[in-house]
Scaffold this motif. Structure first.
Motif, PDB file in Angstrom:
ATOM      1  N   ARG A 130      31.251  98.082  19.415  1.00  0.00           N
ATOM      2  CA  ARG A 130      29.948  97.422  19.292  1.00  0.00           C
ATOM      3  C   ARG A 130      29.535  96.933  20.659  1.00  0.00           C
ATOM      4  NH1 ARG A 130      32.332  93.967  14.424  1.00  0.00           N
ATOM      5  NH2 ARG A 130      32.361  95.593  12.836  1.00  0.00           N
ATOM      6  N   ILE A 131      28.290  97.168  21.008  1.00  0.00           N
ATOM      7  CA  ILE A 131      27.853  96.841  22.362  1.00  0.00           C
ATOM      8  C   ILE A 131      26.612  95.941  22.361  1.00  0.00           C
ATOM      9  CG2 ILE A 131      28.806  99.023  23.216  1.00  0.00           C
ATOM     10  CD1 ILE A 131      25.929 100.020  23.554  1.00  0.00           C
ATOM     11  N   LEU A 182      36.704  97.497  29.345  1.00  0.00           N
ATOM     12  CA  LEU A 182      35.565  96.819  28.732  1.00  0.00           C
ATOM     13  C   LEU A 182      34.734  96.136  29.817  1.00  0.00           C
ATOM     14  CD1 LEU A 182      37.459  95.075  25.793  1.00  0.00           C
ATOM     15  CD2 LEU A 182      36.369  97.275  25.765  1.00  0.00           C
ATOM     16  N   VAL A 201      48.100 105.706  23.576  1.00  0.00           N
ATOM     17  CA  VAL A 201      47.142 106.262  22.623  1.00  0.00           C
ATOM     18  C   VAL A 201      45.741 106.158  23.207  1.00  0.00           C
ATOM     19  CG1 VAL A 201      46.171 106.085  20.311  1.00  0.00           C
ATOM     20  CG2 VAL A 201      48.588 105.601  20.665  1.00  0.00           C
ATOM     21  N   ILE A 202      45.364 104.961  23.617  1.00  0.00           N
ATOM     22  CA  ILE A 202      44.032 104.759  24.179  1.00  0.00           C
ATOM     23  C   ILE A 202      44.080 103.603  25.178  1.00  0.00           C
ATOM     24  CG2 ILE A 202      43.132 103.169  22.418  1.00  0.00           C
ATOM     25  CD1 ILE A 202      40.510 104.831  22.492  1.00  0.00           C
ATOM     26  N   ASP A 203      43.241 103.723  26.190  1.00  0.00           N
ATOM     27  CA  ASP A 203      43.153 102.697  27.230  1.00  0.00           C
ATOM     28  C   ASP A 203      41.664 102.503  27.500  1.00  0.00           C
ATOM     29  OD1 ASP A 203      43.045 101.278  29.599  1.00  0.00           O
ATOM     30  OD2 ASP A 203      44.778 102.292  30.481  1.00  0.00           O
ATOM     31  N   VAL A 204      41.150 101.355  27.160  1.00  0.00           N
ATOM     32  CA  VAL A 204      39.709 101.127  27.234  1.00  0.00           C
ATOM     33  C   VAL A 204      39.402 100.077  28.293  1.00  0.00           C
ATOM     34  CG1 VAL A 204      37.643 100.582  25.909  1.00  0.00           C
ATOM     35  CG2 VAL A 204      39.618 101.535  24.743  1.00  0.00           C
ATOM     36  N   PHE A 210      35.318  94.874  18.995  1.00  0.00           N
ATOM     37  CA  PHE A 210      35.859  95.695  17.918  1.00  0.00           C
ATOM     38  C   PHE A 210      36.010  97.106  18.453  1.00  0.00           C
ATOM     39  CE2 PHE A 210      34.462  98.942  14.881  1.00  0.00           C
ATOM     40  CZ  PHE A 210      35.392  98.798  13.869  1.00  0.00           C
ATOM     41  N   ILE A 211      37.182  97.695  18.214  1.00  0.00           N
ATOM     42  CA  ILE A 211      37.402  99.071  18.652  1.00  0.00           C
ATOM     43  C   ILE A 211      38.094  99.812  17.517  1.00  0.00           C
ATOM     44  CG2 ILE A 211      38.534 100.575  20.341  1.00  0.00           C
ATOM     45  CD1 ILE A 211      38.411  98.135  22.270  1.00  0.00           C
ATOM     46  N   GLU A 212      37.569 100.989  17.212  1.00  0.00           N
ATOM     47  CA  GLU A 212      38.172 101.821  16.180  1.00  0.00           C
ATOM     48  C   GLU A 212      38.482 103.175  16.785  1.00  0.00           C
ATOM     49  OE1 GLU A 212      35.940 102.086  12.504  1.00  0.00           O
ATOM     50  OE2 GLU A 212      36.868 104.000  12.055  1.00  0.00           O
ATOM     51  N   PHE A 213      39.680 103.706  16.513  1.00  0.00           N
ATOM     52  CA  PHE A 213      40.066 104.997  17.068  1.00  0.00           C
ATOM     53  C   PHE A 213      41.130 105.630  16.175  1.00  0.00           C
ATOM     54  CE2 PHE A 213      44.029 103.280  18.713  1.00  0.00           C
ATOM     55  CZ  PHE A 213      43.726 101.940  18.854  1.00  0.00           C
ATOM     56  N   GLU A 214      41.516 106.853  16.500  1.00  0.00           N
ATOM     57  CA  GLU A 214      42.500 107.569  15.689  1.00  0.00           C
ATOM     58  C   GLU A 214      43.745 107.858  16.503  1.00  0.00           C
ATOM     59  OE1 GLU A 214      40.124 110.854  14.279  1.00  0.00           O
ATOM     60  OE2 GLU A 214      39.820 109.812  12.387  1.00  0.00           O
ATOM     61  N   ALA A 215      44.893 107.799  15.832  1.00  0.00           N
ATOM     62  CA  ALA A 215      46.158 108.035  16.522  1.00  0.00           C
ATOM     63  C   ALA A 215      47.005 109.017  15.728  1.00  0.00           C
ATOM     64  CB  ALA A 215      46.917 106.728  16.696  1.00  0.00           C
ATOM     65  N   THR A 216      47.848 109.748  16.450  1.00  0.00           N
ATOM     66  CA  THR A 216      48.810 110.641  15.822  1.00  0.00           C
ATOM     67  C   THR A 216      50.123 109.880  15.685  1.00  0.00           C
ATOM     68  OG1 THR A 216      47.756 112.410  17.048  1.00  0.00           O
ATOM     69  CG2 THR A 216      49.862 112.934  16.023  1.00  0.00           C
ATOM     70  N   LYS A 271      39.858 105.870  27.790  1.00  0.00           N
ATOM     71  CA  LYS A 271      40.788 106.892  28.279  1.00  0.00           C
ATOM     72  C   LYS A 271      41.713 107.223  27.125  1.00  0.00           C
ATOM     73  CE  LYS A 271      41.152 105.558  33.123  1.00  0.00           C
ATOM     74  NZ  LYS A 271      41.102 104.093  33.274  1.00  0.00           N
ATOM     75  N   ASP A 331      37.759 110.138  19.986  1.00  0.00           N
ATOM     76  CA  ASP A 331      36.727 109.552  19.166  1.00  0.00           C
ATOM     77  C   ASP A 331      36.955 108.038  19.152  1.00  0.00           C
ATOM     78  OD1 ASP A 331      35.015 108.834  17.151  1.00  0.00           O
ATOM     79  OD2 ASP A 331      35.674 110.356  15.733  1.00  0.00           O
ATOM     80  N   ILE A 336      30.038  94.658  26.161  1.00  0.00           N
ATOM     81  CA  ILE A 336      30.709  94.753  24.865  1.00  0.00           C
ATOM     82  C   ILE A 336      30.446  93.451  24.098  1.00  0.00           C
ATOM     83  CG2 ILE A 336      32.975  94.916  23.741  1.00  0.00           C
ATOM     84  CD1 ILE A 336      32.180  97.554  24.923  1.00  0.00           C
ATOM     85  N   THR A 360      47.506 111.875  11.081  1.00  0.00           N
ATOM     86  CA  THR A 360      46.499 111.123  11.819  1.00  0.00           C
ATOM     87  C   THR A 360      46.160 109.859  11.054  1.00  0.00           C
ATOM     88  OG1 THR A 360      45.580 113.143  12.704  1.00  0.00           O
ATOM     89  CG2 THR A 360      44.135 111.248  12.677  1.00  0.00           C
ATOM     90  N   LYS A 370      34.963 104.034  18.259  1.00  0.00           N
ATOM     91  CA  LYS A 370      33.802 103.263  17.826  1.00  0.00           C
ATOM     92  C   LYS A 370      33.920 101.865  18.395  1.00  0.00           C
ATOM     93  CE  LYS A 370      33.272 105.275  13.279  1.00  0.00           C
ATOM     94  NZ  LYS A 370      33.561 105.025  11.871  1.00  0.00           N
ATOM     95  N   VAL A 390      29.215 100.014  30.262  1.00  0.00           N
ATOM     96  CA  VAL A 390      29.533  99.383  28.980  1.00  0.00           C
ATOM     97  C   VAL A 390      31.031  99.442  28.725  1.00  0.00           C
ATOM     98  CG1 VAL A 390      29.215  99.534  26.489  1.00  0.00           C
ATOM     99  CG2 VAL A 390      27.274  99.862  27.996  1.00  0.00           C
ATOM    100  N   LEU A 407      48.842 110.490  22.539  1.00  0.00           N
ATOM    101  CA  LEU A 407      48.947 110.286  21.088  1.00  0.00           C
ATOM    102  C   LEU A 407      47.607 110.014  20.410  1.00  0.00           C
ATOM    103  CD1 LEU A 407      52.281 108.325  20.515  1.00  0.00           C
ATOM    104  CD2 LEU A 407      51.771 110.696  20.011  1.00  0.00           C
ATOM    105  N   ALA A 408      46.523 110.146  21.127  1.00  0.00           N
ATOM    106  CA  ALA A 408      45.211 109.990  20.504  1.00  0.00           C
ATOM    107  C   ALA A 408      44.974 111.215  19.615  1.00  0.00           C
ATOM    108  CB  ALA A 408      44.128 109.863  21.559  1.00  0.00           C
ATOM    109  N   ALA A 409      44.720 110.970  18.327  1.00  0.00           N
ATOM    110  CA  ALA A 409      44.570 112.082  17.389  1.00  0.00           C
ATOM    111  C   ALA A 409      43.243 112.795  17.593  1.00  0.00           C
ATOM    112  CB  ALA A 409      44.680 111.565  15.969  1.00  0.00           C
ATOM    113  N   THR A 466      34.754 102.286  29.265  1.00  0.00           N
ATOM    114  CA  THR A 466      35.354 103.580  29.554  1.00  0.00           C
ATOM    115  C   THR A 466      36.572 103.732  28.656  1.00  0.00           C
ATOM    116  OG1 THR A 466      34.656 103.313  31.834  1.00  0.00           O
ATOM    117  CG2 THR A 466      36.203 105.084  31.395  1.00  0.00           C
TER     118      THR A 466
END
Lengths: 109, 138
Positions: free
Chosen positions: B102-103, A66, A61-64, A75-81, B89, B98, A70, A20, B100, B85, B93-95, B87
């Motif tokens: 800033r809003i 916004l 991995v992630i689809d956000v 700034f976006i922080e997340f975890e990936a495998t 998804k 979770d 925002i 991770t 973070k 604010v 592969l998201a570990a 969403t």
């Protein structure tokens, strides 16, 4: 294309297979909310990044999504495998149709 | 001055109006929640929303959402002119579920996070944030 947009991404250079990692991304963008007014009282039109995605070797991995709430320079922080060595592809979609891309490769330690 | 029946009615109407305001604000948030959940019941627990109790600058308030086993997390700021604010998804592969970010917050308000779990249920968490300087307008 909005001026001065610069994506920045922090990805470790190596990872354990199946491990991770934490990814931090930031893109300099004013994220005009469409709520503010200029000196004459005219509403400044909305101009934001409305979507951010991160893929690794074609897998998501992630689809956000916004919204105007925002902050500036999102700034976006997340975890990936990381199942294998490969490339992370980061994509930001601007309201004006521009797409900003950045990629980082990672090796297996 | 005598307190007439007419005065009493006026006071009552005013009070009802004031009391009605937060209910209307809540109803606005509910609209977005319903669009996200499709009217399904929203449970508690299984999701955490980490945010500061007091945010000095409403322009950039750090928040963290985390929900094990979620496929999607929606964040709403109920006191903003536009409540949605973001969403998140999460892909295969998201570990961890979770993230973070800033809003912006216009004023002191409640922020709500709703997670859609992979079994189709929904969970909700909220945090009350005091904002010293609002982050909208100018």
């Amino acid at each position: 294309m909005a001026k001065g947009v610069k994506p920045r991404v922090k990805v470790p250079k190596t990872a354990q297979a199946g491990g991770t990692i934490t990814i931090k991304t930031l893109i300099s963008h004013k994220m005009e909310s469409g709520q503010r007014k200029d000196k004459e009282g005219n509403i400044i039109p909305r101009s934001i990044i409305n979507r951010f995605t991160c893929d690794f070797n074609g897998q998501n991995v992630i689809d956000v999504t916004l919204e105007p709430a925002i902050s500036t320079n999102p700034f976006i922080e997340f975890e990936a495998t990381v199942p294998e060595a490969g490339d992370f592809a980061f994509t930001w979609y601007d309201d004006d149709g521009s797409v900003y891309e950045e990629s980082k490769s990672i090796a297996i330690a | 001055m005598q307190f007439t029946r007419r005065d009493a009615l006026a006071v009552g109407a005013g009070a009802a109006l004031v009391a009605g305001l937060p209910i209307r604000a809540m109803a606005m948030g509910d609209e977005y929640i319903e669009a996200f959940t499709g009217g399904a019941e929203v449970g508690e627990g299984g999701i955490t929303l980490t945010a500061p109790e007091i945010a000095e600058n409403g322009n950039t308030v750090p928040i963290e959402v985390s929900a094990e086993g979620a496929t999607e997390i929606m964040v709403l700021a109920l006191g903003n002119p536009v409540p949605p604010v973001a969403t998140f998804k999460f892909g295969p592969l998201a570990a961890s579920q979770d993230a973070k970010t800033r809003i912006r917050l216009a004023k002191t308000q409640d922020v709500v996070a709703i997670a859609k779990m992979d079994d189709g249920t929904f969970a909700k968490a909220s945090a009350s944030i005091k904002v010293t300087i609002g982050g909208c307008g100018g």
